[in-house]
Design an enzyme around this catalytic site. Structure first.
Site, mmCIF file in Angstrom:
data_model
loop_
_atom_site.group_PDB
_atom_site.id
_atom_site.type_symbol
_atom_site.label_atom_id
_atom_site.label_comp_id
_atom_site.label_asym_id
_atom_site.label_seq_id
_atom_site.Cartn_x
_atom_site.Cartn_y
_atom_site.Cartn_z
ATOM 1 N N CYS A 96 -30.960 3.477 38.633
ATOM 2 C CA CYS A 96 -30.338 3.804 39.928
ATOM 3 C C CYS A 96 -31.235 4.674 40.804
ATOM 4 C CB CYS A 96 -29.002 4.489 39.700
ATOM 5 S SG CYS A 96 -27.951 3.568 38.574
ATOM 6 N N HIS A 152 -26.932 8.057 45.960
ATOM 7 C CA HIS A 152 -26.600 6.881 45.154
ATOM 8 C C HIS A 152 -25.085 6.806 44.965
ATOM 9 C CE1 HIS A 152 -26.181 4.061 41.997
ATOM 10 N NE2 HIS A 152 -26.065 4.943 41.024
ATOM 11 N N ASN A 205 -20.874 0.419 42.136
ATOM 12 C CA ASN A 205 -22.204 0.962 41.836
ATOM 13 C C ASN A 205 -23.193 -0.204 41.742
ATOM 14 O OD1 ASN A 205 -24.515 1.963 40.614
ATOM 15 N ND2 ASN A 205 -23.416 3.209 39.098
#
Ligand code: COA
Length: 316
Positions: free
Chosen positions: A114, A242, A272
């Site tokens: 990520c 993020h 996500n």
């Protein structure tokens, strides 16, 4: 000082919207649990002919078109991902071919989960300093629905698919990103087995360990970037965090004592999307006029590895 500025963005999301009600048909869950624990209401999943390569290409083409930069002006092409269609050729090599980038363009994929897109921005900044052409294409793309265990309710509700792209320009007069990158190696917290393991490549996650890591790493990284850039957090126009979990973002906003209006996100609609989440959000902010020319976005990614990466990106 020398560094990169953001010239233009693009993004691509799969057509298929998967709501929490859809997830409740697959596993024992419900909208109330998912929204209250994560902030996610829906996510996108690839279907039909959609794949990692098609998302990357669509996002990259949009960013290039908006930038007015021609493929032959690109010196570096990086794709941040952990869910690419092929182990080789790298997605960046497929893009070189499909977009007609010059053969001496530096093209490779990088995996920092990520944190990957911000790792990519920093890498592009370093590489472009030595490249013959000063424009770079940095993409974050994931098709996590292919790596999702749809029998595990604690992970399958979290992840989505998508791609975001940025065209950046390096110039010796531009300020550096002031990149802050790091890693605290950990195999247990967040694991996707690879081709040399017996296990199927599903995402395994110890949610609470990752949560504890994230609420420590995100605000620390944001503060370090601002410190390195010599500015206060108040001078940042936008925070692009993020989109892992709304509770993680809320915690960081509180800890950093920054204006929540500068930290708005899109997790409720995207879930996500790992390496794609920062560039997809960047694209939404630029497209909607929430980030305008001359403004600075403090971007932070964090996640598998465990890794973190932050940088201050100015829109040209
Ligand atoms: N629907 C309903 N119940 C669920 C559920 C779901 N989708 N997923 C888990 N549960 C249940 C668990 O089985 C558990 O039940 P039990 O108490 O009967 O055993 C209960 O909810 C609590 O589980 P727990 O894992 O403690 O929940 P949590 O509050 O830690 O939330 C996460 C789980 C995954 C949302 C949270 O840990 C998290 O967000 N972690 C960070 C994940 C992340 O951001 N990863 C990516 C980083 S890049």
């Amino acid at each position: 000082m020398n560094g990169i500025k953001l010239i233009a963005t693009g993004s691509a999301l799969p057509e298929r919207v998967v709501t929490n009600a859809d997830m409740a048909k697959i596993v024992d869950t419900n909208d109330e649990w998912i929204v209250s624990r994560t902030g996610i209401s829906s996510r996108r999943h690839c279907s039909g002919d959609e794949c990692h390569t098609s998302l990357c290409l669509a996002a990259a083409r949009q960013a290039l078109e908006r930038s007015g930069i021609r493929p032959e002006q690109i010196g570096v092409c990086l794709v941040a991902t952990l869910s690419q269609d092929f182990l080789t050729p790298a997605t960046a090599c497929v893009l070189q071919m499909e977009l007609g980038l010059p053969e001496d363009t530096v093209c490779f994929d990088l995996n920092a989960a990520c944190s990957g897109f911000v790792y990519g921005l920093h890498t592009a900044e370093c590489l472009l300093a030595a490249a013959p052409r000063k424009y770079g294409l940095v993409i974050g793309c994931e098709v996590l629905s292919r790596l999702t265990d749809f029998t595990d309710r604690s992970t399958c509700v979290l992840f989505g698919d998508g791609a975001g792209a940025a065209v950046v320009e390096w110039n010796e007069a531009y300020p550096s990103l002031h990149g802050v990158l790091g890693c605290r190696g950990n195999r247990e917290a967040l694991l996707v087995p690879g081709v040399n393991t017996k296990d199927h490549s599903y995402i395994h996650m110890d949610g609470q360990t990752v949560f504890r890591f994230a609420v420590e790493a995100l605000p620390r990284c944001a503060k370090e970037v601002a410190g390195k850039a010599g500015i206060s957090l108040d001078q940042v126009d936008r925070f692009v965090f993020h989109q892992a979990n709304q509770r993680i973002i809320d915690f960081a906003v509180k800890k950093l004592k920054v204006d929540p209006a500068k930290c708005t996100g899109n997790i409720s609609r995207t879930g996500n999307t790992s390496a794609a989440s920062v560039p997809i959000l960047l694209d939404e902010l630029v497209s909607s006029g929430a980030l305008t020319s001359g403004q600075k976005a403090l971007c932070v990614g964090f996640g598998g590895g465990l890794t973190w990466a932050g940088g201050l990106l100015e829109l040209a």
